[in-house]
Design a protein around this motif. Sequence first.
Motif, PDB file in Angstrom:
ATOM      1  N   ILE A   2      -3.654  -2.596  -6.694  1.00 43.81           N
ATOM      2  CA  ILE A   2      -3.472  -3.885  -5.702  1.00 43.81           C
ATOM      3  C   ILE A   2      -3.274  -3.438  -4.269  1.00 43.81           C
ATOM      4  O   ILE A   2      -2.567  -2.154  -4.212  1.00 43.81           O
ATOM      5  CB  ILE A   2      -2.181  -4.653  -6.270  1.00 43.81           C
ATOM      6  N   GLY A   3      -3.853  -3.831  -3.213  1.00 39.05           N
ATOM      7  CA  GLY A   3      -3.663  -3.554  -2.063  1.00 39.05           C
ATOM      8  C   GLY A   3      -2.716  -4.536  -1.256  1.00 39.05           C
ATOM      9  O   GLY A   3      -3.157  -5.734  -1.595  1.00 39.05           O
ATOM     10  N   ILE A   4      -1.952  -4.122  -0.430  1.00 40.57           N
ATOM     11  CA  ILE A   4      -1.183  -4.923   0.535  1.00 40.57           C
ATOM     12  C   ILE A   4      -1.551  -4.410   1.946  1.00 40.57           C
ATOM     13  O   ILE A   4      -1.474  -3.359   2.453  1.00 40.57           O
ATOM     14  CB  ILE A   4       0.492  -4.828   0.345  1.00 40.57           C
ATOM     15  N   LEU A   5      -2.000  -5.723   2.662  1.00 35.30           N
ATOM     16  CA  LEU A   5      -2.686  -5.408   3.822  1.00 35.30           C
ATOM     17  C   LEU A   5      -2.125  -5.985   5.134  1.00 35.30           C
ATOM     18  O   LEU A   5      -1.771  -7.206   4.949  1.00 35.30           O
ATOM     19  CB  LEU A   5      -4.038  -5.850   3.882  1.00 35.30           C
ATOM     20  N   ILE A   6      -1.430  -5.253   5.942  1.00 38.42           N
ATOM     21  CA  ILE A   6      -0.603  -5.636   7.118  1.00 38.42           C
ATOM     22  C   ILE A   6      -1.067  -5.130   8.498  1.00 38.42           C
ATOM     23  O   ILE A   6      -1.045  -3.963   8.689  1.00 38.42           O
ATOM     24  CB  ILE A   6       0.936  -5.087   6.533  1.00 38.42           C
ATOM     25  N   PRO A   7      -1.781  -5.996   9.013  1.00 38.78           N
ATOM     26  CA  PRO A   7      -2.197  -5.628  10.613  1.00 38.78           C
ATOM     27  C   PRO A   7      -0.821  -5.510  11.455  1.00 38.78           C
ATOM     28  O   PRO A   7      -0.051  -6.317  11.326  1.00 38.78           O
ATOM     29  CB  PRO A   7      -3.086  -6.710  11.067  1.00 38.78           C
ATOM     30  N   ALA A   8      -0.822  -4.516  12.533  1.00 42.45           N
ATOM     31  CA  ALA A   8       0.254  -4.743  13.234  1.00 42.45           C
ATOM     32  C   ALA A   8      -0.054  -4.288  14.697  1.00 42.45           C
ATOM     33  O   ALA A   8      -0.981  -3.200  14.886  1.00 42.45           O
ATOM     34  CB  ALA A   8       1.469  -3.491  12.737  1.00 42.45           C
ATOM     35  N   GLY A  32       3.864  -4.253 -14.373  1.00 45.54           N
ATOM     36  CA  GLY A  32       3.649  -3.329 -15.663  1.00 45.54           C
ATOM     37  C   GLY A  32       3.405  -1.872 -15.039  1.00 45.54           C
ATOM     38  O   GLY A  32       2.540  -1.110 -15.771  1.00 45.54           O
ATOM     39  N   GLY A  33       3.803  -1.406 -13.883  1.00 48.47           N
ATOM     40  CA  GLY A  33       3.537  -0.095 -13.311  1.00 48.47           C
ATOM     41  C   GLY A  33       2.178   0.090 -12.720  1.00 48.47           C
ATOM     42  O   GLY A  33       1.753   1.007 -12.058  1.00 48.47           O
ATOM     43  N   GLU A  34       1.361  -0.995 -12.388  1.00 42.95           N
ATOM     44  CA  GLU A  34       0.028  -0.701 -11.810  1.00 42.95           C
ATOM     45  C   GLU A  34       0.351  -0.425 -10.234  1.00 42.95           C
ATOM     46  O   GLU A  34       1.271  -0.913  -9.616  1.00 42.95           O
ATOM     47  CB  GLU A  34      -0.413  -2.158 -11.602  1.00 42.95           C
ATOM     48  N   THR A  35      -0.374   0.614  -9.900  1.00 47.89           N
ATOM     49  CA  THR A  35      -0.247   1.218  -8.489  1.00 47.89           C
ATOM     50  C   THR A  35      -0.532   0.158  -7.374  1.00 47.89           C
ATOM     51  O   THR A  35      -1.515  -0.720  -7.716  1.00 47.89           O
ATOM     52  CB  THR A  35      -1.434   2.139  -8.418  1.00 47.89           C
ATOM     53  N   VAL A  36       0.187   0.088  -6.438  1.00 54.06           N
ATOM     54  CA  VAL A  36       0.330  -0.874  -5.448  1.00 54.06           C
ATOM     55  C   VAL A  36       0.166   0.071  -4.229  1.00 54.06           C
ATOM     56  O   VAL A  36       0.904   0.896  -3.694  1.00 54.06           O
ATOM     57  CB  VAL A  36       1.535  -2.026  -5.482  1.00 54.06           C
ATOM     58  N   LEU A  37      -0.770  -0.124  -3.361  1.00 52.82           N
ATOM     59  CA  LEU A  37      -1.364   0.693  -2.359  1.00 52.82           C
ATOM     60  C   LEU A  37      -0.793  -0.209  -0.987  1.00 52.82           C
ATOM     61  O   LEU A  37      -1.510  -1.197  -0.654  1.00 52.82           O
ATOM     62  CB  LEU A  37      -2.677   1.079  -1.945  1.00 52.82           C
ATOM     63  N   VAL A  38       0.126   0.041  -0.144  1.00 51.52           N
ATOM     64  CA  VAL A  38       0.676  -0.379   0.988  1.00 51.52           C
ATOM     65  C   VAL A  38      -0.034   0.078   2.112  1.00 51.52           C
ATOM     66  O   VAL A  38       0.019   1.307   2.389  1.00 51.52           O
ATOM     67  CB  VAL A  38       2.136  -0.459   1.398  1.00 51.52           C
ATOM     68  N   GLY A  75      -8.839  -2.754   7.195  1.00 54.71           N
ATOM     69  CA  GLY A  75      -7.814  -2.529   6.466  1.00 54.71           C
ATOM     70  C   GLY A  75      -8.312  -3.016   5.127  1.00 54.71           C
ATOM     71  O   GLY A  75      -8.292  -2.148   4.206  1.00 54.71           O
ATOM     72  N   ALA A  76      -9.190  -3.932   4.909  1.00 48.83           N
ATOM     73  CA  ALA A  76      -9.880  -4.358   3.636  1.00 48.83           C
ATOM     74  C   ALA A  76     -10.850  -3.462   3.336  1.00 48.83           C
ATOM     75  O   ALA A  76     -10.892  -3.085   2.059  1.00 48.83           O
ATOM     76  CB  ALA A  76     -10.424  -5.690   3.735  1.00 48.83           C
ATOM     77  N   ARG A  77     -11.668  -2.647   4.151  1.00 49.93           N
ATOM     78  CA  ARG A  77     -12.634  -1.781   3.833  1.00 49.93           C
ATOM     79  C   ARG A  77     -12.019  -0.386   3.364  1.00 49.93           C
ATOM     80  O   ARG A  77     -12.347   0.081   2.268  1.00 49.93           O
ATOM     81  CB  ARG A  77     -13.383  -1.603   4.822  1.00 49.93           C
ATOM     82  N   PHE A  78     -10.791  -0.017   3.804  1.00 51.48           N
ATOM     83  CA  PHE A  78     -10.118   0.965   3.289  1.00 51.48           C
ATOM     84  C   PHE A  78      -9.453   0.650   1.846  1.00 51.48           C
ATOM     85  O   PHE A  78      -9.753   1.612   1.078  1.00 51.48           O
ATOM     86  CB  PHE A  78      -8.815   1.346   4.359  1.00 51.48           C
ATOM     87  N   LEU A  79      -8.908  -0.518   1.676  1.00 53.00           N
ATOM     88  CA  LEU A  79      -8.645  -0.625   0.381  1.00 53.00           C
ATOM     89  C   LEU A  79      -9.513  -0.729  -0.744  1.00 53.00           C
ATOM     90  O   LEU A  79      -9.316  -0.318  -1.752  1.00 53.00           O
ATOM     91  CB  LEU A  79      -7.537  -1.990   0.305  1.00 53.00           C
ATOM     92  N   LEU A  80     -10.687  -1.557  -0.534  1.00 52.32           N
ATOM     93  CA  LEU A  80     -11.583  -1.541  -1.211  1.00 52.32           C
ATOM     94  C   LEU A  80     -12.401  -0.100  -1.613  1.00 52.32           C
ATOM     95  O   LEU A  80     -12.553   0.402  -2.759  1.00 52.32           O
ATOM     96  CB  LEU A  80     -12.849  -2.336  -0.778  1.00 52.32           C
ATOM     97  N   GLN A  82     -10.609   2.518  -1.771  1.00 51.73           N
ATOM     98  CA  GLN A  82      -9.662   3.187  -2.918  1.00 51.73           C
ATOM     99  C   GLN A  82      -9.602   2.318  -4.190  1.00 51.73           C
ATOM    100  O   GLN A  82      -9.061   3.019  -5.408  1.00 51.73           O
ATOM    101  CB  GLN A  82      -8.244   3.046  -2.285  1.00 51.73           C
ATOM    102  N   GLY A  83     -10.574   1.252  -4.192  1.00 46.78           N
ATOM    103  CA  GLY A  83     -10.609   0.881  -5.743  1.00 46.78           C
ATOM    104  C   GLY A  83      -9.600  -0.400  -5.914  1.00 46.78           C
ATOM    105  O   GLY A  83      -9.591  -0.753  -7.066  1.00 46.78           O
TER     106      GLY A  83
END
Length: 219
Positions: A2-8, A32-38, A75-80, A82-83
């Motif tokens: 899962i990706g969390i996307l925060i523009p600043a 359930g321990g799923e990886t979350v990329l902030v 940010g969305a491109r970066f997260l996508l 990463q999978g």
Amino acid sequence: MIGILIPAHNEEELIEQCIRAALRAACHERLGGETVLVLVVLDSCTDRSSEIVDSYPVHSLAIEARNVGQARAAGARFLLDQGVRWISCSDADSRVAKDWLVAQLDLGADAVCGTVTVDQWTAAFDESAQIRYHQRYQARDGHRHIHGANLGISADAYRRAGGFAPLASDEDVQMVRQLERCGANIAWSQRPQVLTSARLDSRARGGFGDFLREMAQLG
């Protein structure tokens, strides 16, 4: 993943609270321990935002666009790349609830439009202004508010919709309209909770800050 996307953009006063909240949400036991990329996209920052972000176990991406649509798209491109399977968007002046990600995913939709709650009213909002706000704002399921601070999109739906447009404001609204045109299943829910600031010096025109400014100036 899962990706969390925060523009600043120059968010040194609020970004730390935002990141801490995102990291708490990323550790929710029901994931359930799923990886979350902030990911924090630092757009044309000239303050201490970058230094603060670097002190936390999150990813950062620096761009020079001064454009929130471009920041979200990058940010969305970066997260996508990463999978990630799901992109949860928030804002640097906001704090997501601990169960924010779980609440979005539990809805089983292609995209989720959530509501926001003002963290603390400033002196600009007297009692009458707050009454006007609560009369206009629909804090309920089935609302039709669109907030970049509380928006979730599956990776597949994001791709079908063509991504965030490079708009200086309303990039979140445009994204939801694109999702609607693609036939995406959109949940309009108050279950994913986000606290946001009541500041009037919003970073992007046409967004929640301008809505608050209108409420403060009426009457």
